[in-house]
Scaffold this active site. Structure first.
Site, PDB file in Angstrom:
ATOM      1  N   ASP A  35     -45.706 -74.868 -11.722  1.00  0.00           N
ATOM      2  CA  ASP A  35     -45.324 -73.576 -12.314  1.00  0.00           C
ATOM      3  C   ASP A  35     -45.360 -72.430 -11.312  1.00  0.00           C
ATOM      4  O   ASP A  35     -46.322 -72.270 -10.566  1.00  0.00           O
ATOM      5  CB  ASP A  35     -46.269 -73.238 -13.472  1.00  0.00           C
ATOM      6  CG  ASP A  35     -46.042 -74.157 -14.648  1.00  0.00           C
ATOM      7  OD1 ASP A  35     -45.278 -75.130 -14.518  1.00  0.00           O
ATOM      8  OD2 ASP A  35     -46.639 -73.900 -15.707  1.00  0.00           O
ATOM      9  N   ASP A  58     -40.722 -81.379 -21.280  1.00  0.00           N
ATOM     10  CA  ASP A  58     -41.849 -81.310 -20.362  1.00  0.00           C
ATOM     11  C   ASP A  58     -42.533 -82.674 -20.193  1.00  0.00           C
ATOM     12  O   ASP A  58     -42.209 -83.641 -20.897  1.00  0.00           O
ATOM     13  CB  ASP A  58     -42.844 -80.259 -20.886  1.00  0.00           C
ATOM     14  CG  ASP A  58     -43.429 -79.427 -19.757  1.00  0.00           C
ATOM     15  OD1 ASP A  58     -43.567 -79.959 -18.645  1.00  0.00           O
ATOM     16  OD2 ASP A  58     -43.750 -78.248 -20.004  1.00  0.00           O
TER      17      ASP A  58
END
Ligand code: GLA
Length: 370
Positions: free
Chosen positions: A184, A128
């Site tokens: 997201d 990430d």
């Protein structure tokens, strides 16, 4: 090293439903279900443990360790169990000082962490982009972990999660095998539509060895867990459209629902072998929007057939026309059509065909020229 990700990676990931609420029992039960209920056979071969698996601090040697309460048996044991089911195992870390959920990141420890993951038998790393140190360059940080993975001596599929605009133009140079193209996903039609149709036009950056990742699936999340709460849920029709769109766009297919509670209709969506075959087609030709036809996509398949996706973004039922003009065939060609969701032959059509498509619904139709 093996050539990884020659077709879009497939598996299951903890985050969309379980967020921080992960433990050994969940991973073992999910591995059992993936192996026994047809998911592994359908191609979902990797179980990924996302954020919040690690202890709050590195140990006295500086290594990451599994949270001792959630994973009392340790990570190596758990990974051995997942491997014993014939599955691959994926883990999550971050290129910054902390993960997005605030656990220790890999910044400054890239080689150490890559070697640790390799020694545990990790096959997939989701990496990430939260908490990068000020002034650091994302490409350099991703390149560091890519290099560390290649030096680790194990084949580890590298899944980059850094959703800056244009990331698809450069992320492959870091060694990544897939990269998120957007922020997201949430469990809602608006989010599915935004991410899914946001991938139109960038398909040429995606192919064997490096894929545009539209994000984990929300099929069957049913308004539960983290992405469920932020989206409040979608209908079965919308989940079907979501899955079909991810398949046609050649996205990795990482399920995100609670497999222990999947209803027959949700399993039916996720285990659709005709749609999965389109996604996994060996020719890996990206889909293109058919000019002049709203939300009709054509993806040529390796056996000479063409898969068409017809997507109705309106709330109400519409008739959508499908034409194979501009798709590589002539308008005058006769084509046998097959419905890849209902799994039935539709007959032979000349030039074009029109089908009713319900609101937020889709049809996926495979044509074979006669
Ligand atoms: C980011 C990612 C998500 C998930 C979380 C975990 O938001 O985009 O997919 O991995 O971090 O904290």
């Amino acid at each position: 090293m093996a050539k990884l990700a020659q077709t879009p990676p497939m598996g299951w990931n903890t985050w969309n439903t379980f967020c921080w609420n992960i433990d050994e029992a969940l991973i073992r039960e999910t591995a059992d279900i993936m192996a026994s209920e047809g998911y592994l056979d359908a191609g979902y071969d990797t179980l990924v443990l996302d954020d919040a698996w690690m202890a709050r601090q590195r140990d006295s040697d500086g290594n990451l360790t599994a949270d001792p309460v959630k994973f009392p048996g340790g990570m190596k044991n758990l990974i051995d169990y997942v491997h014993s089911k014939g599955l691959k195992f994926g883990l999550y870390s971050d290129s910054g000082t902390q993960t997005c959920a605030g656990f220790p990141g890999s910044f400054g420890n890239e080689r150490r962490d890559a070697n640790l993951f390799a020694s545990w038998g990790v096959d997939f790393l989701k990496y990430d982009g939260c908490y990068m140190t000020p002034g650091s360059n994302a490409e350099v940080l991703y390149r560091r972990m890519g290099q560390a993975l290649r030096e680790s001596g194990r084949d580890i599929l590298y899944s980059a999660c850094y959703s800056a605009d244009g990331v698809w133009t450069w992320m492959k140079k870091t060694g990544a095998h897939m990269w998120r193209i957007a922020g997201d996903i949430a469990d809602s039609w608006e989010s599915i539509e935004k991410v899914g149709f946001g991938a139109v036009g960038i398909g040429s950056y995606s192919g064997p060895g490096g894929w545009n990742d539209l994000d984990m699936l929300v099929v069957g999340v049913d308004g539960k867990g983290w992405v469920g709460e932020i989206g409040k849920g979608s209908t079965v029709t919308e989940y079907q459209t979501h899955f079909a769109l991810w398949c046609i766009m050649g996205s990795p297919l990482m399920m995100g629902n609670d497999l222990r509670k999947a209803s027959p209709e949700i399993k039916n969506i996720l285990l659709n072998k005709d749609l999965i075959a389109i996604n996994q087609d060996k020719a890996c030709v990206p889909a293109t929007r058919v000019p002049g036809y709203a939300e009709v996509f054509a993806k040529p398949l390796s056996d000479g057939r063409i898969a068409f996706g017809l997507f109705n973004r309106n709330k109400d039922r519409r008739s959508l026309a499908l034409s194979w003009d501009y798709s590589g065939w002539e308008i005058t060609d006769s084509v046998a059509l097959y419905d890849a969701i209902a799994h039935r032959e539709l007959g032979v059509y000349s030039g074009s065909a029109t089908f009713p498509v319900e609101g937020h619904g889709c049809r996926v139709i495979i044509g074979k020229r006669m």
